[in-house]
Design a protein around this motif. Structure first.
Motif: not given
Length: 245
Positions: A163-169
Motif C-alpha cells: 500500500m502506497w499513499t502520498s500526501y503533502a508535507s
C-alpha cells in the motif's frame, strides 16, 4: 529478512520503462563510453546493470546494504562487472575521480535541507574530472504540490500486499510524504508480517538548484523535461540536469 523482502518487492514494483528512459538519456548525453561512471543512489542496480550492458564502466554507490545486495545479484545474473560501494553521497572522500556522475529517481529530494543538496553537489564536483559531466533529475514543485497529494497505489498477490499513499508535507514547502506498507505472508505464523516506511521528499524552485550548482563550481547547466526530450514548463513533473564545470 523482511527488510530484504521489502527491497525485493520495491524493486519488482518499480516501473521498468523508466530505467530504459534513464539509459537513453545517459546514452545521448554521454556518447563516449570510455570513462568511469559513478551512479549515486544506485539502489538495486537496475540502471547500473543496463549501463554496464551498454558498455559503460560503472560503479554504484548506495546507503542501503539490502539494495546493494540486490544490485550485486542483478549484476551476477546479467554477467556484467559492477563494483559497488556502501556510502553516503554527502561524503565521497574515500572514492576517486570519475568522468561522469549520475543520480536519478529524484534521489537528491530525499535530502532534507538545501544545504545538504549543496554539499552533495560540491562532493560530485570534487570527484569529477575537468571535462566530466554530472547528470541527475529531481521532482518539481508541481509534482509535490499538485500531483502527489492524495495519490494512492495498492498491490496484492497471494503472498504479498503493498500500500502506497502520498500526501503533502506539513513540515516543508514543496514537500511530500509517502506512507509505504508491505505485508508479507509468514507461513510459520499463518499470518502477515508488516513493515512500513515513511519516505519524505522535498524539492525547491529551479533557481535554488541552479544557485547550488553554481556554488559547487558548475558553470554549464542545461535543464530539460521528459528525459531530456523537451523544454520544461509550469506543469513539468521532473527536471533533468546536464552539468559541467
Amino acid at each position: 529478512m523482511i527488510y530484504q523482502t521489502f527491497a525485493e518487492l520495491y524493486d519488482e514494483l518499480f516501473d521498468p520503462a523508466m530505467y530504459q528512459q534513464w539509459l537513453d538519456f545517459v546514452r545521448r548525453e554521454l556518447p563516449d563510453q570510455s570513462g568511469e561512471v559513478l551512479e549515486l543512489a544506485c539502489g538495486t542496480g537496475r540502471l547500473a546493470v543496463l549501463l554496464a550492458q551498454a558498455g559503460y564502466h560503472v560503479t554504484g554507490l548506495d546507503l542501503s546494504d539490502n539494495m546493494l545486495a540486490l544490485a550485486e545479484q542483478h549484476a551476477e545474473e546479467a554477467n556484467v562487472p559492477l563494483p559497488l560501494i556502501e556510502g553516503n553521497m554527502l561524503d565521497l572522500s574515500e572514492i576517486g575521480q570519475f568522468s561522469a556522475v549520475t543520480c536519478f529517481a529524484d534521489s537528491f529530494c530525499y535530502l532534507q535541507e538545501l544545504s545538504q543538496v549543496q554539499t552533495a553537489f560540491t562532493q560530485v564536483a570534487q570527484h569529477l574530472t575537468a571535462e566530466g559531466k554530472f547528470l541527475f533529475d529531481v521532482i518539481t514543485p508541481y509534482q509535490t504540490d499538485e500531483v502527489y497529494p492524495g495519490y494512492m497505489y495498492n498491490y496484492r498477490d497471494e503472498e504479498r500486499a503493498f500500500m502506497w499513499t502520498s500526501y503533502a508535507s506539513e513540515d516543508y514547502v514543496h514537500g511530500a510524504e509517502h506512507d509505504l506498507s508491505f505485508f508479507i505472508w509468514n507461513a510459520d505464523k499463518q499470518a502477515f508480517d508488516e513493515v512500513s516506511e515513511l519516505h519524505r521528499e522535498r524539492t525547491y524552485v529551479l533557481a535554488d538548484y541552479q544557485q547550488a550548482l553554481a556554488a559547487a563550481g558548475f558553470s554549464q547547466v542545461k535543464v530539460t523535461a521528459d528525459f531530456g526530450q523537451h523544454e520544461p514548463d509550469d506543469k513539468t513533473t521532473r527536471w533533468f540536469f546536464e552539468c559541467q564545470k
